[in-house]
Design a protein around this motif. Structure first.
Motif, PDB file in Angstrom:
ATOM      1  N   GLU A  32       0.843  -1.193   0.000  1.00  0.00           N
ATOM      2  CA  GLU A  32       0.000   0.000   0.000  1.00  0.00           C
ATOM      3  C   GLU A  32       0.886   1.254   0.000  1.00  0.00           C
ATOM      4  OE1 GLU A  32      -3.447   2.165   2.742  1.00  0.00           O
ATOM      5  OE2 GLU A  32      -2.565   0.238   3.336  1.00  0.00           O
ATOM      6  N   ARG A  33       0.718   2.176  -0.919  1.00  0.00           N
ATOM      7  CA  ARG A  33       1.498   3.415  -0.980  1.00  0.00           C
ATOM      8  C   ARG A  33       0.908   4.450  -0.018  1.00  0.00           C
ATOM      9  NH1 ARG A  33       4.952   3.555  -5.220  1.00  0.00           N
ATOM     10  NH2 ARG A  33       4.684   1.953  -6.826  1.00  0.00           N
ATOM     11  N   LYS A  34       1.827   5.284   0.627  1.00  0.00           N
ATOM     12  CA  LYS A  34       1.406   6.317   1.581  1.00  0.00           C
ATOM     13  C   LYS A  34       1.894   7.676   1.094  1.00  0.00           C
ATOM     14  CE  LYS A  34       1.466   3.113   5.489  1.00  0.00           C
ATOM     15  NZ  LYS A  34       2.015   2.842   6.826  1.00  0.00           N
ATOM     16  N   PRO A  35       1.171   8.326   0.247  1.00  0.00           N
ATOM     17  CA  PRO A  35       1.616   9.624  -0.305  1.00  0.00           C
ATOM     18  C   PRO A  35       1.721  10.718   0.748  1.00  0.00           C
ATOM     19  CG  PRO A  35      -0.660   9.156  -0.914  1.00  0.00           C
ATOM     20  CD  PRO A  35      -0.123   7.904  -0.290  1.00  0.00           C
ATOM     21  N   ALA A  36       0.945  10.641   1.843  1.00  0.00           N
ATOM     22  CA  ALA A  36       0.999  11.677   2.883  1.00  0.00           C
ATOM     23  C   ALA A  36       2.359  11.699   3.560  1.00  0.00           C
ATOM     24  CB  ALA A  36      -0.106  11.448   3.901  1.00  0.00           C
ATOM     25  N   LEU A  37       2.911  10.530   3.871  1.00  0.00           N
ATOM     26  CA  LEU A  37       4.226  10.469   4.508  1.00  0.00           C
ATOM     27  C   LEU A  37       5.314  10.971   3.580  1.00  0.00           C
ATOM     28  CD1 LEU A  37       4.039   7.049   6.399  1.00  0.00           C
ATOM     29  CD2 LEU A  37       3.832   9.355   7.332  1.00  0.00           C
ATOM     30  N   ALA A  38       5.210  10.646   2.319  1.00  0.00           N
ATOM     31  CA  ALA A  38       6.204  11.114   1.354  1.00  0.00           C
ATOM     32  C   ALA A  38       6.170  12.642   1.237  1.00  0.00           C
ATOM     33  CB  ALA A  38       5.951  10.467  -0.008  1.00  0.00           C
ATOM     34  N   ALA A  39       4.970  13.206   1.240  1.00  0.00           N
ATOM     35  CA  ALA A  39       4.846  14.663   1.159  1.00  0.00           C
ATOM     36  C   ALA A  39       5.415  15.332   2.402  1.00  0.00           C
ATOM     37  CB  ALA A  39       3.373  15.052   0.967  1.00  0.00           C
ATOM     38  N   LEU A  40       5.177  14.707   3.571  1.00  0.00           N
ATOM     39  CA  LEU A  40       5.713  15.259   4.821  1.00  0.00           C
ATOM     40  C   LEU A  40       7.242  15.239   4.818  1.00  0.00           C
ATOM     41  CD1 LEU A  40       5.273  16.348   7.647  1.00  0.00           C
ATOM     42  CD2 LEU A  40       5.126  13.986   8.476  1.00  0.00           C
ATOM     43  N   ALA A  41       7.841  14.184   4.339  1.00  0.00           N
ATOM     44  CA  ALA A  41       9.295  14.097   4.268  1.00  0.00           C
ATOM     45  C   ALA A  41       9.866  15.185   3.361  1.00  0.00           C
ATOM     46  CB  ALA A  41       9.712  12.717   3.765  1.00  0.00           C
ATOM     47  N   VAL A  42       9.220  15.414   2.226  1.00  0.00           N
ATOM     48  CA  VAL A  42       9.671  16.457   1.307  1.00  0.00           C
ATOM     49  C   VAL A  42       9.551  17.826   1.958  1.00  0.00           C
ATOM     50  CG1 VAL A  42       9.201  17.599  -0.898  1.00  0.00           C
ATOM     51  CG2 VAL A  42       9.131  15.100  -0.744  1.00  0.00           C
ATOM     52  N   LEU A  43       8.450  18.058   2.699  1.00  0.00           N
ATOM     53  CA  LEU A  43       8.244  19.340   3.376  1.00  0.00           C
ATOM     54  C   LEU A  43       9.326  19.591   4.416  1.00  0.00           C
ATOM     55  CD1 LEU A  43       6.502  21.826   3.823  1.00  0.00           C
ATOM     56  CD2 LEU A  43       5.123  20.496   5.440  1.00  0.00           C
ATOM     57  N   LEU A  44       9.674  18.564   5.194  1.00  0.00           N
ATOM     58  CA  LEU A  44      10.719  18.712   6.193  1.00  0.00           C
ATOM     59  C   LEU A  44      12.066  19.045   5.560  1.00  0.00           C
ATOM     60  CD1 LEU A  44       9.834  15.791   8.649  1.00  0.00           C
ATOM     61  CD2 LEU A  44       9.479  18.247   8.995  1.00  0.00           C
ATOM     62  N   ILE A  45      12.362  18.433   4.450  1.00  0.00           N
ATOM     63  CA  ILE A  45      13.616  18.732   3.745  1.00  0.00           C
ATOM     64  C   ILE A  45      13.644  20.180   3.295  1.00  0.00           C
ATOM     65  CG2 ILE A  45      14.972  18.204   1.694  1.00  0.00           C
ATOM     66  CD1 ILE A  45      14.011  15.311   1.955  1.00  0.00           C
ATOM     67  N   LEU A  46      12.524  20.676   2.769  1.00  0.00           N
ATOM     68  CA  LEU A  46      12.464  22.057   2.306  1.00  0.00           C
ATOM     69  C   LEU A  46      12.606  23.045   3.461  1.00  0.00           C
ATOM     70  CD1 LEU A  46       9.589  21.815  -0.346  1.00  0.00           C
ATOM     71  CD2 LEU A  46      12.049  22.004  -0.760  1.00  0.00           C
ATOM     72  N   VAL A  47      11.962  22.744   4.609  1.00  0.00           N
ATOM     73  CA  VAL A  47      12.069  23.623   5.769  1.00  0.00           C
ATOM     74  C   VAL A  47      13.514  23.679   6.280  1.00  0.00           C
ATOM     75  CG1 VAL A  47      11.385  23.917   8.192  1.00  0.00           C
ATOM     76  CG2 VAL A  47       9.670  23.359   6.458  1.00  0.00           C
ATOM     77  N   ALA A  49      16.272  23.167   4.559  1.00  0.00           N
ATOM     78  CA  ALA A  49      17.085  23.918   3.599  1.00  0.00           C
ATOM     79  C   ALA A  49      16.842  25.418   3.724  1.00  0.00           C
ATOM     80  CB  ALA A  49      16.765  23.458   2.173  1.00  0.00           C
ATOM     81  N   LEU A  50      15.579  25.812   3.973  1.00  0.00           N
ATOM     82  CA  LEU A  50      15.266  27.234   4.129  1.00  0.00           C
ATOM     83  C   LEU A  50      15.925  27.794   5.391  1.00  0.00           C
ATOM     84  CD1 LEU A  50      13.707  29.740   3.227  1.00  0.00           C
ATOM     85  CD2 LEU A  50      11.733  28.903   4.529  1.00  0.00           C
ATOM     86  N   GLY A  51      15.889  27.019   6.495  1.00  0.00           N
ATOM     87  CA  GLY A  51      16.530  27.478   7.732  1.00  0.00           C
ATOM     88  C   GLY A  51      18.024  27.652   7.571  1.00  0.00           C
ATOM     89  N   ALA A  52      18.655  26.711   6.885  1.00  0.00           N
ATOM     90  CA  ALA A  52      20.098  26.821   6.651  1.00  0.00           C
ATOM     91  C   ALA A  52      20.426  28.039   5.798  1.00  0.00           C
ATOM     92  CB  ALA A  52      20.608  25.547   5.977  1.00  0.00           C
ATOM     93  N   THR A  53      19.581  28.321   4.825  1.00  0.00           N
ATOM     94  CA  THR A  53      19.802  29.496   3.975  1.00  0.00           C
ATOM     95  C   THR A  53      19.703  30.786   4.770  1.00  0.00           C
ATOM     96  OG1 THR A  53      18.898  28.296   2.073  1.00  0.00           O
ATOM     97  CG2 THR A  53      19.010  30.706   1.907  1.00  0.00           C
ATOM     98  N   MET A  54      18.723  30.866   5.692  1.00  0.00           N
ATOM     99  CA  MET A  54      18.558  32.066   6.515  1.00  0.00           C
ATOM    100  C   MET A  54      19.765  32.274   7.421  1.00  0.00           C
ATOM    101  SD  MET A  54      15.820  33.567   5.656  1.00  0.00           S
ATOM    102  CE  MET A  54      15.686  34.693   7.022  1.00  0.00           C
TER     103      MET A  54
END
Length: 245
Positions: A32-47, A49-54
């Protein structure tokens, strides 16, 4: 008859259905695929990267400011020997004194004593420095031998009453009492507020005979020190607590 029966039994065993081989597996249902968990992982990576940039951007917004490297007494001034430049993060709420403003800062006085190791801010300096409550400043004019070599602004000294007047015809007991009284301590802990030096561009050159020294002392000691100074009966001795130690 017996032979036929055995033959029939053997034939029955050979006709039994064959079992599946060990290597065969039953088909498994798809995962069974879980797209919600995959989206959450991508969101955490983006956050992240944004914090490191700041952080990188904030670290890059830095300014060069004045740091006090040697203690400055109240009324003292900065110079090239008691300051250094450091880089700090720019903050408009803090009135840092930028290194490019050092020449202007030399013309101001420390409002209160400034310890070594702090970054200078505008509130520490003013056109005139006030004397703290319970303190007084006394000016001395000292001859060579009445002050330690290398005395400088910010040093802690003790002031002794000395006198060269001795009576050779006096008795031993009178000589002893006179010596004891003439070398008594006037102030055991005084701060050198000002002493001229050739290193500072705005200071007067030291005279070859007398050295002008200003001390900050407790108010109740000021009168005795001033009287002894007017008679040329003061000698200074360095004591623990000097700014250079």
């Amino acid at each position: 008859m017996k032979i036929q029966e055995r033959t029939g039994a053997g034939a029955g065993r050979s006709a039994a259905p064959a079992q599946p081989s060990v290597g065969d597996r039953l088909p498994t249902p798809p995962r069974e695929r879980k797209p919600a968990l995959a989206a959450l992982a991508v969101l955490l990576i983006l956050v992240g990267a944004l914090g490191a940039t700041m952080l990188v951007l904030q670290a890059g917004d830095r300014i060069e400011v004045v740091k006090v490297t040697q203690a400055i007494p109240a009324g003292g001034s900065v110079n090239t020997s008691n300051t250094a430049s450091v880089m700090v993060a720019k903050d408009d709420s803090i009135h840092y004194v930028e290194w490019s403003q050092l020449d202007q800062l030399k013309k101001l006085k420390a409002v209160n004593a400034i310890p070594a190791g702090v970054v200078a801010v505008g509130e520490m300096f003013g056109d005139e420095a006030g004397v703290a409550a319970g303190k007084a400043t006394v000016g001395l004019s000292l001859k060579a031998g009445q002050y330690p070599t290398g005395i400088k602004q910010g040093d802690t000294v003790a002031a002794y009453r000395v006198s060269s007047a001795t009576g050779s015809s006096n008795s031993n007991s009178n000589s002893s009492s006179s010596s004891a009284s003439s070398s008594s301590v006037i102030v055991d802990n005084a701060r050198v507020t000002y002493v001229p030096g050739a290193k500072d561009s705005g200071d007067e050159l030291v005279s070859s005979t007398n050295l002008a020294v200003t001390l900050t002392v407790d108010s109740d000691k000021a009168a005795d020190l001033a009287q002894a100074a007017s008679n040329g009966e003061v000698a200074l001795v360095q004591v623990p607590g000097n700014s250079g130690n």
